[in-house]
Design a protein around this motif. Structure first.
Motif, mmCIF file in Angstrom:
data_model
loop_
_atom_site.group_PDB
_atom_site.id
_atom_site.type_symbol
_atom_site.label_atom_id
_atom_site.label_comp_id
_atom_site.label_asym_id
_atom_site.label_seq_id
_atom_site.Cartn_x
_atom_site.Cartn_y
_atom_site.Cartn_z
ATOM 1 N N PRO A 125 10.182 -22.519 6.731
ATOM 2 C CA PRO A 125 8.986 -23.256 6.295
ATOM 3 C C PRO A 125 9.075 -24.766 6.499
ATOM 4 C CG PRO A 125 10.389 -22.791 4.403
ATOM 5 C CD PRO A 125 11.113 -22.247 5.611
ATOM 6 N N LEU A 126 7.887 -25.391 6.572
ATOM 7 C CA LEU A 126 7.818 -26.829 6.369
ATOM 8 C C LEU A 126 7.815 -26.970 4.851
ATOM 9 C CD1 LEU A 126 7.323 -29.721 7.629
ATOM 10 C CD2 LEU A 126 4.968 -29.410 6.886
ATOM 11 N N ASN A 249 5.952 -25.122 12.087
ATOM 12 C CA ASN A 249 6.592 -24.110 11.252
ATOM 13 C C ASN A 249 5.577 -23.005 10.917
ATOM 14 O OD1 ASN A 249 7.993 -26.851 10.395
ATOM 15 N ND2 ASN A 249 9.432 -25.194 10.064
ATOM 16 N N PRO A 250 6.041 -21.758 10.828
ATOM 17 C CA PRO A 250 5.095 -20.670 10.529
ATOM 18 C C PRO A 250 4.676 -20.610 9.063
ATOM 19 C CG PRO A 250 7.325 -19.814 10.787
ATOM 20 C CD PRO A 250 7.401 -21.278 11.114
ATOM 21 N N GLU A 251 5.393 -21.354 8.223
ATOM 22 C CA GLU A 251 5.080 -21.331 6.784
ATOM 23 C C GLU A 251 5.081 -22.757 6.227
ATOM 24 O OE1 GLU A 251 8.596 -19.582 6.833
ATOM 25 O OE2 GLU A 251 7.988 -17.480 6.838
ATOM 26 N N VAL A 252 4.314 -22.962 5.169
ATOM 27 C CA VAL A 252 4.375 -24.223 4.411
ATOM 28 C C VAL A 252 4.779 -23.838 2.994
ATOM 29 C CG1 VAL A 252 3.069 -26.169 3.469
ATOM 30 C CG2 VAL A 252 2.613 -25.389 5.800
ATOM 31 N N MET A 271 -4.987 -26.712 4.265
ATOM 32 C CA MET A 271 -4.407 -27.382 5.429
ATOM 33 C C MET A 271 -3.541 -26.396 6.226
ATOM 34 S SD MET A 271 -1.468 -28.746 6.747
ATOM 35 C CE MET A 271 -0.264 -29.082 5.475
ATOM 36 N N ALA A 272 -2.712 -25.619 5.516
ATOM 37 C CA ALA A 272 -1.816 -24.665 6.188
ATOM 38 C C ALA A 272 -2.626 -23.639 6.974
ATOM 39 C CB ALA A 272 -0.914 -23.982 5.160
ATOM 40 N N GLN A 273 -3.682 -23.127 6.331
ATOM 41 C CA GLN A 273 -4.512 -22.103 6.994
ATOM 42 C C GLN A 273 -5.141 -22.638 8.277
ATOM 43 O OE1 GLN A 273 -7.098 -21.062 3.742
ATOM 44 N NE2 GLN A 273 -5.845 -19.312 3.137
ATOM 45 N N ASP A 276 -2.751 -22.124 11.032
ATOM 46 C CA ASP A 276 -2.199 -20.763 11.122
ATOM 47 C C ASP A 276 -0.801 -20.634 10.525
ATOM 48 O OD1 ASP A 276 -4.467 -19.740 12.410
ATOM 49 O OD2 ASP A 276 -3.776 -20.598 14.322
ATOM 50 N N ALA A 277 -0.548 -21.396 9.482
ATOM 51 C CA ALA A 277 0.743 -21.284 8.796
ATOM 52 C C ALA A 277 0.506 -20.590 7.448
ATOM 53 C CB ALA A 277 1.340 -22.667 8.568
ATOM 54 N N ARG A 278 1.472 -19.775 7.028
ATOM 55 C CA ARG A 278 1.334 -19.075 5.735
ATOM 56 C C ARG A 278 1.709 -20.038 4.625
ATOM 57 N NH1 ARG A 278 4.672 -15.563 2.439
ATOM 58 N NH2 ARG A 278 6.441 -15.733 3.860
ATOM 59 N N PHE A 279 0.834 -20.167 3.635
ATOM 60 C CA PHE A 279 1.131 -21.054 2.506
ATOM 61 C C PHE A 279 1.929 -20.289 1.459
ATOM 62 C CE2 PHE A 279 0.017 -22.612 -1.764
ATOM 63 C CZ PHE A 279 0.577 -23.872 -1.666
ATOM 64 N N CYS A 280 3.039 -20.880 1.001
ATOM 65 C CA CYS A 280 3.888 -20.210 0.002
ATOM 66 C C CYS A 280 4.152 -21.144 -1.169
ATOM 67 C CB CYS A 280 5.263 -19.855 0.567
ATOM 68 S SG CYS A 280 5.289 -19.203 2.222
ATOM 69 N N VAL A 281 4.106 -20.584 -2.360
ATOM 70 C CA VAL A 281 4.512 -21.328 -3.548
ATOM 71 C C VAL A 281 5.125 -20.318 -4.524
ATOM 72 C CG1 VAL A 281 2.190 -21.227 -4.635
ATOM 73 C CG2 VAL A 281 3.788 -23.010 -5.300
ATOM 74 N N PRO A 282 6.303 -20.622 -5.078
ATOM 75 C CA PRO A 282 6.907 -19.650 -6.006
ATOM 76 C C PRO A 282 6.117 -19.571 -7.311
ATOM 77 C CG PRO A 282 8.309 -21.608 -5.748
ATOM 78 C CD PRO A 282 7.143 -21.789 -4.833
#
Ligand code: FE2
Length: 326
Positions: A125-126, A249-252, A271-273, A276-282
């Motif tokens: 990820p970024l 990066n494929p993910e943020v 912004m990620a969408q 085309d990057a998957r947005f991730c947050v725990p």
């Protein structure tokens, strides 16, 4: 392999347990309440020592384990408040010597990132790491032949969380911190013009703080909170977007204590969408300072022979000083 992690870099005392085969088994956090006057290091350590026994007992009970079943002890080595870091180090060292198991020093910021990657199933990820003391945009890169987190952009003065906490105290919100700002911002109606400071990939928040102070007698608290958040988050998202265009990066991954802010999540996700990057947050529980992130990263380090011989706590240690061996 089972690792107990101790987090005590600042206001939170966290005890976590990570089991290689079962995942995170416990994550007990005791947080010192937000005060208008800020924190006194001595008071934080008193709080940590008062709650240590309770936190360890609760964590072991939740994990259905005894101390004899632990294979290693991990603790936050850096960065953080000196008093608090030393407390965690002494407790961890005592545990490790008493139980005769390895002692693993963990970089607190790396732990925020790694537990986020683990829980979100992210591989490359970024990273947008936002907490009280830190605001960094980073991704894994080879630096002089070594794998490290390369910091593309960061705050040049105070961290985003520190900025929001100070706005909360300045406007006498309840609670007097970033959570108070988020709550007030929901009732904001008018955007108040504030300085927007992006310098290349870097950001600066202190001018924004001064501007909020100057306008607090003439503007509504709700409008100021909304405007402060929108301006600060827009700065962060702009710099992150520029990084993502370069790194692809494929993910943020959004991580750190302020990753719990739903407005910031919404803005970064959009912004990620668009790229085309998957947005991730725990989950919220794992965004803030906690023991689980230390136990998980400790296990990762032990498994990959990345345990440093230098165990002493350090108040300052950047993420790009740590070699990533996994
Ligand atoms: Fe943190």
């Amino acid at each position: 392999m089972i690792v107990l992690g101790i987090e005590s870099t600042a206001h939170s005392l966290g005890i976590g347990v990570f089991d290689e085969s079962k995942g995170i088994l416990a994550n007990e956090v005791f947080k010192y309440p937000s005060l208008k006057s800020g924190y006194l290091p001595r008071k934080l350590v008193e709080f940590h020592s008062k709650n240590l026994r309770k936190a360890v007992e609760k964590a072991l009970e939740k994990a259905s384990l005894t101390t004899k079943e632990l294979d290693a002890i991990a603790y936050s080595q850096a960065p953080g408040i000196g008093h608090c870091l030393h407390f965690g180090y002494v407790v961890a060292k005592a545990f490790s010597e008493f139980l005769e198991i390895p002692l693993i020093p963990v970089n607190h910021a790396i732990a925020h990132i790694e537990v986020g990657k683990f829980l979100c199933n992210a591989f490359n990820p970024l990273v947008v790491y936002v907490s009280g003391g830190n605001t960094q945009i980073a991704s894994i890169a080879l630096i002089n032949g070594r794998k490290k987190y390369f910091i593309h952009g960061e705050t040049l003065d105070i961290g985003l969380g520190n900025f929001l906490d100070q706005v909360g105290r300045m406007l006498e919100l309840n609670p007097p911190d970033a959570v108070g700002v988020l709550n007030e911002a929901k009732a904001g109606e008018k955007y108040v013009m504030l300085p927007y400071t992006v310098k290349g990939m870097n950001l600066a928040f202190s001018g924004l703080l001064t501007a909020v102070e100057k306008k607090k007698s003439v503007e509504r608290k709700q409008d100021l909170c909304m405007s402060a958040q929108e301006t600060a988050f827009s700065m962060l998202v702009e710099a992150s977007e520029r990084c993502l265009c370069h790194t692809k990066n494929p993910e943020v991954l959004l991580c750190g204590g302020n990753a719990r802010n739903k407005r910031l999540q919404e803005m970064l996700k959009l912004m990620a969408q668009e790229h085309d990057a998957r947005f991730c947050v725990p989950p919220d529980e794992h965004c803030g300072d906690a023991g689980a992130m230390i136990s998980y990263t400790g296990w990762l380090m032990l498994k990959n022979h990345a345990v440093s011989k230098n165990k002493l706590p350090k108040q300052k240690m950047r993420i790009d000083e740590v070699e990533i061996k996994w």
